[in-house]
Write a protein that holds these residues in place. Sequence first.
Motif, PDB file in Angstrom:
ATOM      1  N   ALA A 155      51.239 -85.255 -10.611  1.00 24.29           N
ATOM      2  CA  ALA A 155      51.976 -84.888 -11.017  1.00 24.29           C
ATOM      3  C   ALA A 155      52.359 -83.212 -10.301  1.00 24.29           C
ATOM      4  CB  ALA A 155      52.293 -84.862 -12.538  1.00 24.29           C
ATOM      5  N   LEU A 195      50.941 -88.491 -18.790  1.00 21.63           N
ATOM      6  CA  LEU A 195      51.282 -89.555 -18.287  1.00 21.63           C
ATOM      7  C   LEU A 195      49.957 -90.290 -18.303  1.00 21.63           C
ATOM      8  CD1 LEU A 195      51.246 -87.011 -15.377  1.00 21.63           C
ATOM      9  CD2 LEU A 195      53.013 -88.325 -16.125  1.00 21.63           C
ATOM     10  N   ALA A 226      45.919 -88.429 -11.607  1.00 24.20           N
ATOM     11  CA  ALA A 226      47.587 -88.227 -12.255  1.00 24.20           C
ATOM     12  C   ALA A 226      48.019 -86.829 -12.690  1.00 24.20           C
ATOM     13  CB  ALA A 226      47.453 -88.472 -14.074  1.00 24.20           C
TER      14      ALA A 226
END
Length: 285
Positions: free
Chosen positions: A101, A90, A97
């Motif tokens: 996720a 990512l 992040a």
Amino acid sequence: MTGPRDRDIVVGIDPARDWHLSLAWAADEAHRRRLPLRLVLAVPPRHDTHQVDDTPGQMAQRGAGADRLEQICDWVRDRHPEVNVTGDLLEGFPAPALGGAAGEARLIVLGSRHLSRSAEFFSAGSIVVPVSAQARCPVVVVGDAEHISQQPPYVVVGIDGSASATAALAFAFDEADLRGAALRVVCVWQRPVFTLDDEEVALRTQRALLSEATAGLSDKYPDVQVTHEVLTGHPVEELARAAEHALAVIVGRRGRGGYTGMRLGSVVHGLLHRAHCPVITVPME
């Protein structure tokens, strides 16, 4: 509807640091729970904000990250061939992040750099505190190897009557049952500086809290050997001492202490730097 056991276990990977302990813990847990394992590696933006994302340097960084992820996936496959493992590369800073996720993950597993408390707060690369404070699922921080020499193996959970501690207790029973481990349910009474209450009365109240909290769960998990312990002292020190040889210490994200609006309780902060076993932080359900 997808249940919690159908969701994956997410592991934050920092290729610049040793990831073996946290990934081994996560892979073993995925094997026990028969869940898929997803590795997440975030590529932060370049410091030069005038550069666009498709510069050769950024592309090379992404390529190196993808190669590293595949190598780490192969390491998991060697350890547990039956675990379904995938890697996500990512773009962005690691904490947001990883949090994005993870989504509806069953667990998030992180390694610990054993930073001081202030360094953990102010380090730009820190992910332990923000992810532990904001994730919608339990977060496991693995700083040391599991202590498996103690027989029988045991898990420690700290409770204080809060909703967060109730969720932690339910998770702890499930974890102990999966591992065939005993469960030490610990309540720590910290003597107030000024109090008119009798100490024995206060301790009896804590013992009643333990019995009431575990009653239904003991019926649900009849194979889990449970002990109740009321300790006197500082919660962080007493829980860390109780968990010295534990497989893990499990606590709620926020207990009854602290200030309104805090996302992560002071006991969790203390255990992240004091405990010598994996620390599992559980949010309210």
